[in-house]
Scaffold this motif. Sequence first.
Motif, PDB file in Angstrom:
ATOM      1  N   THR A  52       0.873  -1.173   0.000  1.00 12.09           N
ATOM      2  CA  THR A  52       0.000   0.000   0.000  1.00 12.09           C
ATOM      3  C   THR A  52       0.906   1.217   0.000  1.00 12.09           C
ATOM      4  OG1 THR A  52      -0.057   0.333   2.390  1.00 12.09           O
ATOM      5  CG2 THR A  52      -1.635  -1.254   1.480  1.00 12.09           C
ATOM      6  N   LEU A  53       0.286   2.398   0.064  1.00 17.61           N
ATOM      7  CA  LEU A  53       1.107   3.604   0.005  1.00 17.61           C
ATOM      8  C   LEU A  53       1.999   3.778   1.233  1.00 17.61           C
ATOM      9  CD1 LEU A  53      -0.722   5.738   1.930  1.00 17.61           C
ATOM     10  CD2 LEU A  53      -2.150   5.573  -0.089  1.00 17.61           C
ATOM     11  N   THR A  54       1.840   2.930   2.261  1.00 18.59           N
ATOM     12  CA  THR A  54       2.704   3.052   3.446  1.00 18.59           C
ATOM     13  C   THR A  54       4.007   2.251   3.316  1.00 18.59           C
ATOM     14  OG1 THR A  54       1.452   1.293   4.544  1.00 18.59           O
ATOM     15  CG2 THR A  54       0.814   3.543   5.075  1.00 18.59           C
ATOM     16  N   ILE A  74      -1.972  -1.761  -3.669  1.00 18.66           N
ATOM     17  CA  ILE A  74      -3.429  -1.661  -3.501  1.00 18.66           C
ATOM     18  C   ILE A  74      -3.763  -0.172  -3.529  1.00 18.66           C
ATOM     19  CG2 ILE A  74      -5.428  -2.393  -2.131  1.00 18.66           C
ATOM     20  CD1 ILE A  74      -3.591  -4.313  -0.619  1.00 18.66           C
ATOM     21  N   ALA A  75      -3.622   0.436  -4.664  1.00 18.97           N
ATOM     22  CA  ALA A  75      -3.856   1.879  -4.845  1.00 18.97           C
ATOM     23  C   ALA A  75      -3.653   2.190  -6.316  1.00 18.97           C
ATOM     24  CB  ALA A  75      -2.871   2.701  -4.023  1.00 18.97           C
ATOM     25  N   VAL A  76      -4.297   3.257  -6.771  1.00 21.13           N
ATOM     26  CA  VAL A  76      -4.012   3.702  -8.132  1.00 21.13           C
ATOM     27  C   VAL A  76      -2.725   4.524  -8.134  1.00 21.13           C
ATOM     28  CG1 VAL A  76      -5.455   5.800  -8.054  1.00 21.13           C
ATOM     29  CG2 VAL A  76      -5.031   4.670 -10.228  1.00 21.13           C
ATOM     30  N   GLY A  77      -2.492   5.273  -7.052  1.00 22.45           N
ATOM     31  CA  GLY A  77      -1.249   6.033  -6.935  1.00 22.45           C
ATOM     32  C   GLY A  77      -0.108   5.086  -6.595  1.00 22.45           C
ATOM     33  N   TYR A  78       1.090   5.414  -7.053  1.00 25.55           N
ATOM     34  CA  TYR A  78       2.223   4.508  -6.798  1.00 25.55           C
ATOM     35  C   TYR A  78       3.498   5.291  -6.483  1.00 25.55           C
ATOM     36  CZ  TYR A  78       2.480   5.403 -11.811  1.00 25.55           C
ATOM     37  OH  TYR A  78       2.492   6.019 -13.033  1.00 25.55           O
ATOM     38  N   VAL A  99     -11.007   1.138 -10.701  1.00 20.93           N
ATOM     39  CA  VAL A  99     -12.041   0.669  -9.755  1.00 20.93           C
ATOM     40  C   VAL A  99     -12.414   1.709  -8.697  1.00 20.93           C
ATOM     41  CG1 VAL A  99     -11.591  -1.790 -10.004  1.00 20.93           C
ATOM     42  CG2 VAL A  99     -10.289  -0.495  -8.318  1.00 20.93           C
ATOM     43  N   LEU A 100     -11.647   2.793  -8.605  1.00 14.12           N
ATOM     44  CA  LEU A 100     -11.932   3.730  -7.512  1.00 14.12           C
ATOM     45  C   LEU A 100     -12.304   5.133  -7.985  1.00 14.12           C
ATOM     46  CD1 LEU A 100      -9.071   5.452  -7.386  1.00 14.12           C
ATOM     47  CD2 LEU A 100      -8.309   3.419  -6.202  1.00 14.12           C
ATOM     48  N   ASP A 101     -12.461   5.302  -9.290  1.00 11.28           N
ATOM     49  CA  ASP A 101     -12.711   6.651  -9.817  1.00 11.28           C
ATOM     50  C   ASP A 101     -14.004   7.266  -9.260  1.00 11.28           C
ATOM     51  OD1 ASP A 101     -10.531   5.956 -11.300  1.00 11.28           O
ATOM     52  OD2 ASP A 101     -11.637   5.612 -13.155  1.00 11.28           O
ATOM     53  N   ALA A 237      -6.244  14.144  -3.730  1.00 13.28           N
ATOM     54  CA  ALA A 237      -5.317  13.462  -4.648  1.00 13.28           C
ATOM     55  C   ALA A 237      -4.125  12.900  -3.875  1.00 13.28           C
ATOM     56  CB  ALA A 237      -4.879  14.420  -5.734  1.00 13.28           C
ATOM     57  N   ARG A 238      -3.142  13.736  -3.592  1.00 11.48           N
ATOM     58  CA  ARG A 238      -1.959  13.294  -2.841  1.00 11.48           C
ATOM     59  C   ARG A 238      -1.380  14.449  -2.044  1.00 11.48           C
ATOM     60  NH1 ARG A 238      -2.903   8.777  -3.025  1.00 11.48           N
ATOM     61  NH2 ARG A 238      -1.622   7.015  -3.663  1.00 11.48           N
ATOM     62  N   GLY A 239      -0.930  14.132  -0.839  1.00 10.50           N
ATOM     63  CA  GLY A 239      -0.186  15.108  -0.057  1.00 10.50           C
ATOM     64  C   GLY A 239       1.105  15.435  -0.784  1.00 10.50           C
ATOM     65  N   PRO A 284      -9.005  11.511   6.935  1.00  8.29           N
ATOM     66  CA  PRO A 284      -7.761  10.710   6.948  1.00  8.29           C
ATOM     67  C   PRO A 284      -7.556   9.819   5.714  1.00  8.29           C
ATOM     68  CG  PRO A 284      -9.399   9.642   8.310  1.00  8.29           C
ATOM     69  CD  PRO A 284     -10.083  10.845   7.712  1.00  8.29           C
ATOM     70  N   HIS A 285      -7.398  10.430   4.549  1.00  9.19           N
ATOM     71  CA  HIS A 285      -7.109   9.694   3.306  1.00  9.19           C
ATOM     72  C   HIS A 285      -8.115   8.543   3.095  1.00  9.19           C
ATOM     73  CE1 HIS A 285      -3.664   8.783   0.299  1.00  9.19           C
ATOM     74  NE2 HIS A 285      -4.829   8.374  -0.184  1.00  9.19           N
ATOM     75  N   ILE A 286      -9.383   8.915   3.007  1.00 17.47           N
ATOM     76  CA  ILE A 286     -10.444   7.897   2.876  1.00 17.47           C
ATOM     77  C   ILE A 286     -11.270   8.072   1.602  1.00 17.47           C
ATOM     78  CG2 ILE A 286     -10.721   7.379   5.343  1.00 17.47           C
ATOM     79  CD1 ILE A 286     -13.165   9.362   5.288  1.00 17.47           C
ATOM     80  N   ALA A 287     -10.766   8.860   0.644  1.00 19.58           N
ATOM     81  CA  ALA A 287     -11.588   9.152  -0.534  1.00 19.58           C
ATOM     82  C   ALA A 287     -12.043   7.885  -1.267  1.00 19.58           C
ATOM     83  CB  ALA A 287     -10.857  10.091  -1.481  1.00 19.58           C
ATOM     84  N   SER A 288     -11.208   6.873  -1.296  1.00 19.65           N
ATOM     85  CA  SER A 288     -11.604   5.639  -2.005  1.00 19.65           C
ATOM     86  C   SER A 288     -12.235   4.619  -1.059  1.00 19.65           C
ATOM     87  CB  SER A 288     -10.391   5.017  -2.705  1.00 19.65           C
ATOM     88  OG  SER A 288      -9.427   4.614  -1.747  1.00 19.65           O
ATOM     89  N   SER A 289     -12.489   5.029   0.178  1.00 20.08           N
ATOM     90  CA  SER A 289     -12.869   4.043   1.185  1.00 20.08           C
ATOM     91  C   SER A 289     -14.368   3.803   1.290  1.00 20.08           C
ATOM     92  CB  SER A 289     -12.309   4.457   2.550  1.00 20.08           C
ATOM     93  OG  SER A 289     -12.459   3.393   3.457  1.00 20.08           O
ATOM     94  N   THR A 293     -15.460  -0.508  -2.911  1.00 22.82           N
ATOM     95  CA  THR A 293     -14.272  -0.084  -3.672  1.00 22.82           C
ATOM     96  C   THR A 293     -12.982  -0.580  -3.032  1.00 22.82           C
ATOM     97  OG1 THR A 293     -15.391   1.753  -4.681  1.00 22.82           O
ATOM     98  CG2 THR A 293     -13.019   1.963  -4.471  1.00 22.82           C
ATOM     99  N   ARG A 294     -12.873  -0.493  -1.718  1.00 20.13           N
ATOM    100  CA  ARG A 294     -11.642  -0.993  -1.095  1.00 20.13           C
ATOM    101  C   ARG A 294     -11.504  -2.505  -1.333  1.00 20.13           C
ATOM    102  NH1 ARG A 294      -9.173   2.899   2.642  1.00 20.13           N
ATOM    103  NH2 ARG A 294      -8.871   4.623   1.195  1.00 20.13           N
ATOM    104  N   PHE A 295     -12.652  -3.211  -1.387  1.00 19.72           N
ATOM    105  CA  PHE A 295     -12.601  -4.650  -1.689  1.00 19.72           C
ATOM    106  C   PHE A 295     -12.081  -4.857  -3.119  1.00 19.72           C
ATOM    107  CE2 PHE A 295     -14.274  -8.637  -3.305  1.00 19.72           C
ATOM    108  CZ  PHE A 295     -13.916  -9.509  -2.297  1.00 19.72           C
ATOM    109  N   LYS A 296     -12.645  -4.085  -4.049  1.00 15.36           N
ATOM    110  CA  LYS A 296     -12.218  -4.221  -5.456  1.00 15.36           C
ATOM    111  C   LYS A 296     -10.746  -3.901  -5.621  1.00 15.36           C
ATOM    112  CE  LYS A 296     -16.583  -2.889  -7.612  1.00 15.36           C
ATOM    113  NZ  LYS A 296     -17.217  -1.722  -8.242  1.00 15.36           N
ATOM    114  N   MET A 297     -10.273  -2.883  -4.907  1.00 15.17           N
ATOM    115  CA  MET A 297      -8.855  -2.500  -5.011  1.00 15.17           C
ATOM    116  C   MET A 297      -7.948  -3.647  -4.548  1.00 15.17           C
ATOM    117  SD  MET A 297      -9.238   1.356  -3.527  1.00 15.17           S
ATOM    118  CE  MET A 297      -7.502   1.719  -3.265  1.00 15.17           C
ATOM    119  N   ALA A 298      -8.303  -4.218  -3.392  1.00 14.47           N
ATOM    120  CA  ALA A 298      -7.463  -5.299  -2.846  1.00 14.47           C
ATOM    121  C   ALA A 298      -7.520  -6.520  -3.763  1.00 14.47           C
ATOM    122  CB  ALA A 298      -7.929  -5.651  -1.439  1.00 14.47           C
TER     123      ALA A 298
HETATM  124  C1  DGY Z   1      -4.973   5.507  -4.265  1.00 11.94           C
HETATM  125  O1  DGY Z   1      -5.543   4.550  -4.794  1.00 11.94           O
HETATM  126  O2  DGY Z   1      -3.963   6.019  -4.738  1.00 11.94           O
HETATM  127  C2  DGY Z   1      -5.563   6.022  -3.011  1.00 11.94           C
HETATM  128  O3  DGY Z   1      -5.021   7.214  -2.621  1.00 11.94           O
HETATM  129  C3  DGY Z   1      -5.408   4.996  -1.916  1.00 11.94           C
HETATM  130  O4  DGY Z   1      -6.505   5.122  -1.133  1.00 11.94           O
END
Ligand code: DGY
Length: 320
Positions: A52-54, A74-78, A99-101, A237-239, A284-289, A293-298
């Motif tokens: 993940t992003l962490t 597990i994110a669109v951002g990388y 899957v998270l748009d 989007a992103r910090g 707290p960074h939950i836009a896709s939550s 959607t979180r299931f589809k991402m994983a």
């Molecule tokens: C992403 O998919 O990049 C989101 O920020 C993670 O929740």
Amino acid sequence: MKKKVFVAREVFQEVLDFLAPHFEVQANQEDKVLTAEELVGVLADKDGAMTTLTERIDENLLNRCPRLKAVCNIAVGYNNIDLAACSAHGVMATNTPGVLDDTTADFAWALILATARRLNEAEAYVRAGQWDKWKLKQFLGLDVHHAALGIIGLGRIGQVVARRAMGFEMEVLYYDVRQAAPEIESACRATYVPKEELFRKADIVTIHIPYSRETHHSIGAPEIALMKKSAILINAARGGVVDDAALVEALRTGAIAGAGLDVFEGEPAIHPGFRELRNVVLSPHIASSSEKTRFKMAMKAAENLVAALSSGNPPNLLNP
Ligand code: DGY
């Protein structure tokens, strides 16, 4: 012998069940965020990982984890993955586009509406038992309908945000490094403008670009200074894309009316100034939550991992 994989953060049980027939799976279901050293320790004998992003996947880690062949975010951002280093080490990297748009765009709208109509302030006021009478000038906010919406980045998520704006009969302006194709512009009813013009004209600026060296602090004091005093800034989007110190200063001095923020520089730590301000909505960074959607991402990351380590051709390969 089965290949070994590590699932770096807690996921849904169904995702682990999907991986189980293919791999020997080690999963971090207790969801502890691993240090860089701990991550190297776990990945040293693994063929693949779901991250993940962490989790930072960089040159140092790749040097010390020579078995690693696939890293599936597990994110669109990388921006947590050094793609050049992965390519140099022959490691496939994947993400979860598509899957998270809608879910992320919905949340950008939640921030737009909450910030424009000062929902956080009003809610805190009612909760605190301060509401004693109706007032004509109570929590005067910004009208969203018929306002000018400025979208920074008309990619997949930016386009959904733009389409949602039709319901509010807004004027939609956008800026991107490249102008979108005419059919996208017309489907979004969005007009391309230079960045400065967008900041000057928009009542609501919403950011939908990835974080990279190029976009670091691309919205800072000079851009914020162009905004109307009545305007609001939204970042789901992103910090790091926004210079948070400059934004705190603008909110503190009333240079802009408000901000709605789901992402922060150095999160989960946030600039302490944000906590003291009332004209900012924080999440707290939950836009896709959403549950789905979180299931589809994983699940998408898991499918990428299976494909990467079986065929070498995962559907969402970032470094072909
Ligand atoms: C992403 O998919 O990049 C989101 O920020 C993670 O929740």
